[in-house]
Design a protein around this motif. Structure first.
Motif, mmCIF file in Angstrom:
data_model
loop_
_atom_site.group_PDB
_atom_site.id
_atom_site.type_symbol
_atom_site.label_atom_id
_atom_site.label_comp_id
_atom_site.label_asym_id
_atom_site.label_seq_id
_atom_site.Cartn_x
_atom_site.Cartn_y
_atom_site.Cartn_z
ATOM 1 N N SER A 1 49.511 6.729 6.543
ATOM 2 C CA SER A 1 50.043 8.064 6.825
ATOM 3 C C SER A 1 50.230 8.912 5.575
ATOM 4 O O SER A 1 50.561 10.101 5.686
ATOM 5 C CB SER A 1 51.380 7.950 7.556
ATOM 6 O OG SER A 1 52.401 7.474 6.685
ATOM 7 N N GLN B 1 59.542 10.873 15.384
ATOM 8 C CA GLN B 1 58.116 10.768 15.096
ATOM 9 C C GLN B 1 57.335 11.808 15.896
ATOM 10 O O GLN B 1 57.674 12.090 17.054
ATOM 11 C CB GLN B 1 57.607 9.371 15.475
ATOM 12 C CG GLN B 1 58.362 8.220 14.851
ATOM 13 C CD GLN B 1 57.993 7.995 13.402
ATOM 14 O OE1 GLN B 1 56.824 7.918 13.070
ATOM 15 N NE2 GLN B 1 58.984 7.879 12.545
ATOM 16 N N SER C 1 57.291 9.433 7.284
ATOM 17 C CA SER C 1 56.137 8.893 8.003
ATOM 18 C C SER C 1 55.946 7.403 7.767
ATOM 19 O O SER C 1 55.526 6.674 8.668
ATOM 20 C CB SER C 1 54.861 9.635 7.584
ATOM 21 O OG SER C 1 54.471 9.287 6.254
ATOM 22 N N ASP D 1 48.929 14.138 7.847
ATOM 23 C CA ASP D 1 50.096 13.473 8.434
ATOM 24 C C ASP D 1 51.396 13.994 7.826
ATOM 25 O O ASP D 1 52.414 14.142 8.532
ATOM 26 C CB ASP D 1 50.002 11.957 8.246
ATOM 27 C CG ASP D 1 49.062 11.300 9.246
ATOM 28 O OD1 ASP D 1 48.619 11.994 10.193
ATOM 29 O OD2 ASP D 1 48.753 10.105 9.086
#
Length: 654
Positions: A314, A538, A306, A319
């Motif tokens: 993040s 992502q 991340s 996340d």
């Protein structure tokens, strides 16, 4: 007078006999190393296929026992053969058959003190090291090496592809040197280094139209310091230089302490008429041996990360769950949880996060600060990796929550003191079944073979810099067509991301602009080598990728059985083929802003239909050319004509 004249003639004849070269050839006879003691100065020269590739270059050590750089004669020499096979799981190939001729040359001073130089010469590689020998009637059992005279004196027509060494305690939070400076291409040798500290290993040289040479070192462990090359000196070439005394915040000696008898690391030179031997060399591993056995079966694989594009904010539970879910959906083995997890998530919830990841078939890797007192980097966890007591406590906890590895950042240079820290982290981690990635660090030096839980090192101006500045986005093609010929040729490189977003930030409309195409990025999964590699997909744009891109990214391996150089030129383009099991993957990068059509030799696909991932021509209004998947046939001779678009790439598979 007559007697004096005869005595002078006799002495001159004796000196001439002592100065005779001692030669050793490669098994195929093309590579020849000649060692001599001209004027009492130990030295060597190297020719390949009848062409001088290194003019006479110095040998020797300055130590507290003696100055072994002058006043020496060759005392004796012995030649032997090396023929060994070994397996290795974390680099460009899995099985190596190393054959070489070895020459041991003992140099002696007038007082009887001796130094041995060992040369191992294979068909395209020279490796040499020094051994300090016991002194008769002396109690010497240890020594300090103050400096090396070892030099590399290339012919004047040589140009360079090298990266400058930066001064100590510089850069962000005084974290440099960390091998993260800009390369220059095809530069003359007499240009001074950018920071006045010489050049980092490895160093690539083009010797006019005669061929190429890659200079580096291997076998550095807790018993010596890491080195680099000095600036060029006319008539001498480049000399091995020790760390700056200011590295590691001034702590620890810039010299090396060794036992007697004891040997230095190896200096390596890979030579060839073409770049093929440079890209394919295994010399960093050929002349070293494993230092311990693996405590577990360390698994290669892919990881999501991340922090690369979502950064510090993040590092929170939700996340990280998103990236774990993404890794699970892509079939990836790992997720890297970056700096600040101990504060932002907390250790109890991190243990919970690890259990969640394992329920999804994913394992976690955790970031750590190496400090200590080497620099001012504040990120946590801190003071967990710098002492044996702290490491033991931390690694025991990591094993208890099911972690599979660590990424340790912010080291202090190349002093022997710092090399001890690298080795201690690796050795301790192995006891707890943890594999190790280093970041903000030095280059590996044979470590994939020496330390079975070692994965790779950054030691390059890596992908995070694309997030930091648009300049590095603009230079990505230049940089990633340099590393297969230099940095990645000598050891695993944690570049840190096959980046599949056009804008490098959180969301799809923020951050710097990626200049390379999707297929260029996909091909870097092949041209960049590390056994645990980041595929920087992502959660916020994975759905937008074409299905054939996602299918490739789900399937691409990171462990290779063979590597072959196909075509290329440093900083311009590269095409490489790697085999995983029975499957071949060919990756190509065009680092220039012009389309490039090339005929490539792919004998493994001769007469077969293959998948070609390629780029369409960029249309008006497009920032980046779109990608396409085609089926093409390689001709019966194994030849295929392909076009790579500007800053584009290609991938070929079955």
């Amino acid at each position: 007078m007559k007697h004096l004249f005869l005595l002078s003639v006799a002495l001159f004849a004796a000196m001439g006999a002592d100065a005779a070269d001692v030669d050793v050839k490669s098994p195929d006879g093309k590579l020849v190393v000649s060692v001599s003691d001209d004027g009492g100065m130990p030295g060597y020269k190297v020719s390949y296929d009848g062409t001088v590739m290194l003019e006479r270059s110095a040998l020797g050590l300055k130590t507290d026992i003696a100055d072994f750089t002058s006043g020496l004669i060759i005392d004796k020499s012995d030649e032997s053969k090396i023929d060994k096979k070994y397996e290795i799981t974390r680099t460009k190939t899995s099985a190596v058959h190393y054959t070489a001729n070895q020459l041991d040359v003992v140099f002696k001073k007038d007082d009887g003190k001796k130094m041995k130089v060992t040369f191992c010469v294979s068909d395209n590689d020279v490796a040499y090291r020094y051994t300090l020998l016991p002194i008769e009637g002396s109690d010497y059992r240890c020594a300090v090496v103050y400096s090396e005279a070892s030099s590399f004196n290339f012919p004047g027509k040589t140009t360079t592809f090298i990266c400058p060494q930066i001064g100590p305690m510089t850069g962000w939070m005084r974290t440099k040197p960390s091998y993260e400076e800009d390369y220059t291409a095809d530069a003359p040798m007499n240009v001074k280094s950018a920071f006045g500290h010489g050049y980092t290993f490895p160093c690539l040289f083009r010797i006019g139209n005669d061929g190429w040479a890659l200079v580096s070192e291997t076998g550095v462990d807790a018993g010596y310091c890491g080195s680099h090359l000095s600036d060029y000196a006319e008539g001498k070439g480049y000399t091995v230089a020790f760390p700056d005394k200011g590295e590691n915040n001034g702590f620890g000696s810039a010299c090396a302490a060794v036992t007697v008898p004891g040997s230095t690391p190896w200096r390596t030179i890979t030579l060839g008429k073409t770049l093929k031997p440079i890209v394919e060399t295994t010399v960093p591993f050929d002349v070293v041996e494993p230092k311990y056995e693996a405590s577990t079966d360390y698994k290669p694989g892919r990881y999501t990360w991340s922090w690369l594009l979502w950064q510090d904010n993040s590092i929170n539970y939700d996340d990280q769950v998103a990236f774990i879910d993404l890794a699970a959906n892509m079939g990836y083995e790992y997720v890297l949880v970056d700096a600040g997890w101990d504060v932002n998530i907390g250790r109890d919830r991190v243990a919970e996060l690890s259990r969640y990841a394992q329920s999804k078939g994913v394992s976690l890797l955790f970031w750590y600060n190496s400090n200590g007192a080497a620099n001012d980097a504040p990120q946590t966890p801190r003071n967990c990796m710098n002492t044996a007591v702290a490491r033991d406590r931390e690694m025991k906890w990591l094993k208890s929550i099911g972690a599979k590895g660590i990424k340790v950042d912010f080291f202090g240079g190349d002093k022997q003191e710092t090399m001890r820290l690298y080795e201690d982290i690796l050795s301790d981690a192995n006891r707890y079944g943890l594999q190790v990635i280093f970041h903000g660090c030095t280059i590996p030096r044979g470590w994939e073979r020496m330390y079975p839980n070692y994965v790779g090192s950054e030691a390059v101006l890596a992908s995070e810099n694309l997030y930091f500045t648009q300049r590095h986005c603009d230079l990505e093609g230049f940089e990633l067509t340099m590393h297969p010929f230099s940095r990645n040729a000598i050891g695993s490189m944690d570049w840190g991301g096959v980046i599949m977003k056009h804008r490098l930030g959180r969301g799809t409309d923020a951050g710097n602009y990626r200049r390379t195409t999707d297929v260029f990025e996909m091909a870097t999964a092949i041209t960049n080598q590390a056994s645990v590699q980041c595929i920087a997909v992502q959660p916020d744009n994975i759905a937008e990728l074409p299905q054939f891109e996602k299918d490739f990214l789900k399937a691409v391996p990171t462990a290779w059985n063979e590597t072959h150089f196909v075509d290329g030129y440093p900083t311009k383009y590269v095409v490489m083929a790697r085999r995983h099991g029975n499957d071949w993957y060919v990756g190509g990068l065009n680092g220039t802003d012009k389309p490039m059509t090339i005929n490539i030799s792919l004998p493994m696909f001769a007469g077969q239909k293959v998948k070609l991932y390629t780029d369409n021509k960029k249309k008006k209004g497009e920032d980046i050319a779109s990608s396409a998947l085609k089926t093409v046939k390689v001709d019966s001779k194994g030849m295929l004509k392909v076009t790579m678009q500007p800053l584009g790439g290609m991938v070929i598979t079955k």
